[in-house]
Design an enzyme around this catalytic site. Structure first.
Site, PDB file in Angstrom:
ATOM      1  N   ASP A   1       2.088  -4.536   0.441  1.00 51.77           N
ATOM      2  CA  ASP A   1       3.277  -4.248   1.239  1.00 51.77           C
ATOM      3  C   ASP A   1       3.065  -4.666   2.692  1.00 51.77           C
ATOM      4  O   ASP A   1       1.945  -4.951   3.128  1.00 51.77           O
ATOM      5  CB  ASP A   1       3.584  -2.742   1.207  1.00 51.77           C
ATOM      6  CG  ASP A   1       4.006  -2.266  -0.172  1.00 51.77           C
ATOM      7  OD1 ASP A   1       4.446  -3.100  -0.977  1.00 51.77           O
ATOM      8  OD2 ASP A   1       3.890  -1.048  -0.426  1.00 51.77           O
TER       9      ASP A   1
ATOM     10  N   TYR B   1      -8.090   0.636  -4.612  1.00 50.78           N
ATOM     11  CA  TYR B   1      -7.502   0.826  -3.293  1.00 50.78           C
ATOM     12  C   TYR B   1      -8.139   2.023  -2.619  1.00 50.78           C
ATOM     13  O   TYR B   1      -8.534   2.987  -3.272  1.00 50.78           O
ATOM     14  CB  TYR B   1      -5.994   1.064  -3.388  1.00 50.78           C
ATOM     15  CG  TYR B   1      -5.148  -0.170  -3.592  1.00 50.78           C
ATOM     16  CD1 TYR B   1      -4.514  -0.785  -2.509  1.00 50.78           C
ATOM     17  CD2 TYR B   1      -4.962  -0.708  -4.854  1.00 50.78           C
ATOM     18  CE1 TYR B   1      -3.718  -1.904  -2.687  1.00 50.78           C
ATOM     19  CE2 TYR B   1      -4.172  -1.832  -5.049  1.00 50.78           C
ATOM     20  CZ  TYR B   1      -3.552  -2.428  -3.952  1.00 50.78           C
ATOM     21  OH  TYR B   1      -2.767  -3.543  -4.130  1.00 50.78           O
TER      22      TYR B   1
END
Length: 269
Positions: free
Chosen positions: A51, A108
């Site tokens: 993102d 992540y």
């Protein structure tokens, strides 16, 4: 010839990885630089999408080049690219391995600091919170690998063929002072804003606004929360990408708070 390229980037100035018109994106910047250095148009395919303002301490893309080069491509690319994007190595492949479809595991990290620190701004998410219930947050994080369908934690689930994710692990750690939080999660794939939504839910649990049972209810019944509040993007890092034929350690850490999990200053909850 097909090449895999191992990179890292600070995403704060970019509107995500994927190339799109009218905005700064990592893919477009790298393609322009490669085309300039190799003197031929180059199209690259990344291992995934991040993102806007999200970082990657490890990322791979592949490219096909008809003719080789007789110079140090890594050196020339790093001279040309902005400071926030780094090329670590270029790996020649034996066949047509795919940077996105061949990845079997993606990990992540999400970092939070709970006090104002100008040196962490943009590298970790700042939340002015105290007395978070770490035990309840830990309970909720431990639930995640038990479920496969994460439709509830996705901003646009209908754009996918399915919303199944094989979450292998999810854990929380806190530093020795209790004012920095690290959330780690690994899966074969992730949905749109999935990690940031989960982190937002964990923060609600820590504040006592949401119960662990309510959190699990969303997963059991694939029920999207009435109010989705994704956590800030700048605390999120794509930190490890694993292939059946390629498993490299990350080459960089963008922040002093990104310490290895074995560092004793981080205590798993």
């Amino acid at each position: 010839m097909r090449y895999f390229v191992h990179i890292g980037y600070n995403g704060l100035k970019y509107n995500g990885w994927q190339k799109q018109p009218g905005v700064m994106n990592v893919q477009g910047v790298i393609e322009n630089a490669l085309s300039q250095v190799l003197k031929t148009p180059v199209f690259i395919i990344g291992c995934g999408r991040t993102d806007a303002h999200v970082h990657a301490s490890q990322f791979f893309f592949h490219m096909d080049v008809e003719q080789g080069w007789d110079f140090d491509l890594v050196f020339r690319m790093n001279k040309l690219l902005p400071a926030g994007i780094a090329i670590f190595e270029v790996i020649q492949m034996d066949g047509l391995q795919h940077a996105r479809f061949d990845a079997v595991l993606r990990s992540y990290d999400y970092f939070i600091h709970t006090y104002k620190d100008p040196f962490l701004s943009g590298l970790s998410s700042f939340y002015l919170l105290d007395k978070l219930d770490f035990d309840k947050m830990k309970q909720a994080a431990a639930i995640l690998p038990k479920y496969k369908d994460f439709r509830a934690f996705c901003t646009s689930p209908d754009k996918y063929e399915h919303t199944l994710c094989n979450v292998m692990s999810a854990s929380l750690a806190v530093d020795e002072n209790g004012d920095k939080l690290r959330f780690q999660i690994s899966s074969n794939r992730f949905l749109s804003k999935m990690i940031r939504i989960i982190m937002g839910q964990l923060l609600k649990i820590g504040r006592g606004v949401l119960s662990v049972d309510e959190f699990e209810h969303y997963l059991i019944y694939n029920q999207t929360p009435e109010l989705i509040t994704p956590a800030h993007p700048q605390g999120l890092y794509l930190s490890k990408v694993t292939y059946p034929y390629l498993n490299l350690p990350p080459r960089t850490e963008f922040s002093s708070i990104l310490q290895k999990q074995s560092d004793l200053s981080w205590q798993l909850l």
